[in-house]
Motif scaffolding. Structure first.
Motif, PDB file in Angstrom:
ATOM      1  N   VAL A   1      37.024 -53.650   4.201  1.00 57.11           N
ATOM      2  CA  VAL A   1      37.448 -52.673   3.183  1.00 57.11           C
ATOM      3  C   VAL A   1      36.695 -53.120   2.224  1.00 57.11           C
ATOM      4  N   GLY A   2      35.750 -54.107   1.949  1.00 56.61           N
ATOM      5  CA  GLY A   2      34.923 -54.292   0.865  1.00 56.61           C
ATOM      6  C   GLY A   2      34.715 -55.896   0.533  1.00 56.61           C
ATOM      7  N   TYR A   3      34.310 -56.134  -0.542  1.00 55.94           N
ATOM      8  CA  TYR A   3      34.072 -57.560  -0.953  1.00 55.94           C
ATOM      9  C   TYR A   3      34.578 -58.021  -2.240  1.00 55.94           C
ATOM     10  N   ASN A   4      35.087 -59.102  -2.453  1.00 54.15           N
ATOM     11  CA  ASN A   4      35.479 -59.755  -3.698  1.00 54.15           C
ATOM     12  C   ASN A   4      34.242 -60.633  -4.197  1.00 54.15           C
ATOM     13  N   GLN A   5      34.088 -60.788  -5.350  1.00 58.16           N
ATOM     14  CA  GLN A   5      33.128 -61.630  -5.799  1.00 58.16           C
ATOM     15  C   GLN A   5      33.554 -62.513  -7.177  1.00 58.16           C
ATOM     16  N   ALA A   6      33.358 -63.777  -7.189  1.00 58.19           N
ATOM     17  CA  ALA A   6      33.899 -64.531  -8.537  1.00 58.19           C
ATOM     18  C   ALA A   6      32.985 -64.227  -9.415  1.00 58.19           C
ATOM     19  N   ALA A   7      33.762 -64.265 -10.662  1.00 57.26           N
ATOM     20  CA  ALA A   7      32.753 -64.400 -12.032  1.00 57.26           C
ATOM     21  C   ALA A   7      33.648 -65.073 -13.195  1.00 57.26           C
ATOM     22  N   PHE A   8      32.969 -65.362 -14.113  1.00 52.83           N
ATOM     23  CA  PHE A   8      33.687 -66.000 -15.267  1.00 52.83           C
ATOM     24  C   PHE A   8      34.163 -64.808 -16.037  1.00 52.83           C
ATOM     25  N   MET A   9      35.271 -64.971 -16.684  1.00 52.51           N
ATOM     26  CA  MET A   9      35.893 -64.173 -17.773  1.00 52.51           C
ATOM     27  C   MET A   9      36.397 -64.881 -18.852  1.00 52.51           C
ATOM     28  N   VAL A  10      36.001 -63.950 -20.168  1.00 49.40           N
ATOM     29  CA  VAL A  10      36.090 -64.449 -21.435  1.00 49.40           C
ATOM     30  C   VAL A  10      36.741 -63.501 -22.242  1.00 49.40           C
ATOM     31  N   LYS A  11      37.109 -63.887 -23.667  1.00 45.85           N
ATOM     32  CA  LYS A  11      37.614 -62.931 -24.322  1.00 45.85           C
ATOM     33  C   LYS A  11      36.626 -61.760 -24.766  1.00 45.85           C
ATOM     34  N   LYS A  12      37.041 -60.675 -25.113  1.00 43.62           N
ATOM     35  CA  LYS A  12      36.261 -59.469 -25.362  1.00 43.62           C
ATOM     36  C   LYS A  12      35.291 -59.863 -26.521  1.00 43.62           C
ATOM     37  N   GLY A  13      33.964 -59.506 -26.361  1.00 45.77           N
ATOM     38  CA  GLY A  13      33.091 -59.739 -27.256  1.00 45.77           C
ATOM     39  C   GLY A  13      32.336 -60.968 -26.937  1.00 45.77           C
ATOM     40  N   ASN A  14      32.996 -61.866 -26.282  1.00 44.84           N
ATOM     41  CA  ASN A  14      32.287 -63.111 -25.868  1.00 44.84           C
ATOM     42  C   ASN A  14      32.102 -64.116 -27.102  1.00 44.84           C
ATOM     43  N   PRO A  15      33.184 -64.448 -27.770  1.00 51.66           N
ATOM     44  CA  PRO A  15      32.790 -64.838 -29.154  1.00 51.66           C
ATOM     45  C   PRO A  15      32.286 -66.382 -29.037  1.00 51.66           C
ATOM     46  N   LEU A  16      32.282 -67.190 -27.881  1.00 50.32           N
ATOM     47  CA  LEU A  16      31.972 -68.474 -27.719  1.00 50.32           C
ATOM     48  C   LEU A  16      30.668 -68.570 -27.092  1.00 50.32           C
ATOM     49  N   LYS A  17      30.108 -67.174 -26.730  1.00 56.52           N
ATOM     50  CA  LYS A  17      28.814 -67.133 -26.295  1.00 56.52           C
ATOM     51  C   LYS A  17      28.614 -67.913 -24.861  1.00 56.52           C
ATOM     52  N   VAL A  18      29.694 -67.532 -23.824  1.00 52.34           N
ATOM     53  CA  VAL A  18      29.287 -68.155 -22.737  1.00 52.34           C
ATOM     54  C   VAL A  18      28.232 -67.467 -21.912  1.00 52.34           C
ATOM     55  N   LYS A  19      27.611 -68.297 -21.138  1.00 54.92           N
ATOM     56  CA  LYS A  19      26.400 -67.909 -20.420  1.00 54.92           C
ATOM     57  C   LYS A  19      26.775 -67.849 -19.024  1.00 54.92           C
ATOM     58  N   GLY A  20      26.171 -67.157 -17.875  1.00 58.46           N
ATOM     59  CA  GLY A  20      26.357 -66.940 -16.722  1.00 58.46           C
ATOM     60  C   GLY A  20      26.016 -68.243 -15.916  1.00 58.46           C
TER      61      GLY A  20
END
Length: 276
Positions: free
Chosen positions: A118-137
């Motif tokens: 039925v599809g695919y799941n994929q993991a990712a980072f999540m941060v607060k809106k606007g990424n205030p701490l400038k987290v990179k991928g």
């Protein structure tokens, strides 16, 4: 972050949550035609569903209720917790874990029957809106001393297993395990940690970042696909299902273009996605 780090392990299993079909619906998928009139013979179809997929599954269930004399019931929770529940009860009709690996590891029990992709799941980072701490991928962002990190217990939800695999492949699992603010049990509680401010950074299934209740609060920071490999979502009919024909109809609907559009609407890759 000024919060004192708390260190504990969520060792208790997450209790699956039972949801009735009328408890939640998708406005996008609501139809004008009334559902079939309930009768004394109306069937109840019980689906064990990983937390991340519950919204598209309930939307598809609503469509089936409008077309067939059936009442949908859902149990949501961590993928392994759900399997242990259905194994103990021998009640229910369908099982959708957060990764096909849960089907593979439990197939020998003889409880899992026909399947559909039925599809695919994929993991990712999540941060607060606007990424205030400038987290990179970059997976090594989890090692930053200025970030509070919450991860999922690998013994509970599917995202916990995926987190352990990603971090082990990167050679940093033990480091992250030891410095995490705490461990939680599933994708829902990971998101709660970010909302409450317990975490600056979580690693979760990316589709949850696009859910209505999260998209105004979170930004999704994607990791390279070579590291966060999309995970196949496979829906299985249970061999002890009391309503195998209705279960098959649900499976067919979920895998159809109509069902796949619902999965896409909730941020998932569909079953025809090119993941090379």
């Amino acid at each position: 972050m000024g919060m004192t780090r708390r260190r504990f392990s969520a060792l208790a299993l997450c209790t699956p949550l039972l949801l009735w079909g009328c408890g939640e619906s998708s406005d996008k998928q609501a139809a004008a035609t009334p559902p079939p009139t309930p009768t004394d013979e109306q069937a109840t179809l019980l689906i064990y569903c990983g937390i991340t997929m519950i919204k598209p599954i309930m939307a598809i269930g609503k469509l089936l209720e409008q077309r067939e004399p059936v009442k949908m019931v859902y149990t949501q929770g961590g993928s392994q917790d759900l399997y242990l529940s259905l194994k103990k009860s021998h009640e229910g009709d369908l099982y959708l874990p957060g990764s096909a690996s849960y089907l593979e590891r439990n197939m020998a029990d003889g409880l899992l029957g026909n399947t559909v992709h039925v599809g695919y799941n994929q993991a990712a980072f999540m941060v607060k809106k606007g990424n205030p701490l400038k987290v990179k991928g970059d997976i090594k962002e989890l090692l930053r001393e200025d970030l509070s990190v919450v991860i999922c217990n690998p013994e509970s939800g599917s995202i916990g297993r995926e987190t352990k695999k990603i971090l082990t492949d990167a050679g940093i699992y033990q480091q992250i395990f030891e410095r995490a603010t705490y461990l939680t049990t599933a994708s829902r509680t990971l998101n709660a940690a970010l909302k409450k401010g317990d975490a600056d950074l979580i690693l979760n299934w990316r589709a949850t970042g696009y859910f209505e209740e999260n998209k105004a609060l979170f930004d999704v920071v994607d990791l390279p696909a070579s590291m966060a490999i999309p995970k196949k979502l496979v829906l299985s009919k249970l061999t002890f299902s009391r309503h195998p024909q209705l279960a098959e109809k649900f499976m067919q609907l979920a895998a159809s273009e109509e069902g796949q559009q619902i999965f896409r609407d909730y941020g998932f890759l569909d079953n025809k996605a090119d993941i090379r």
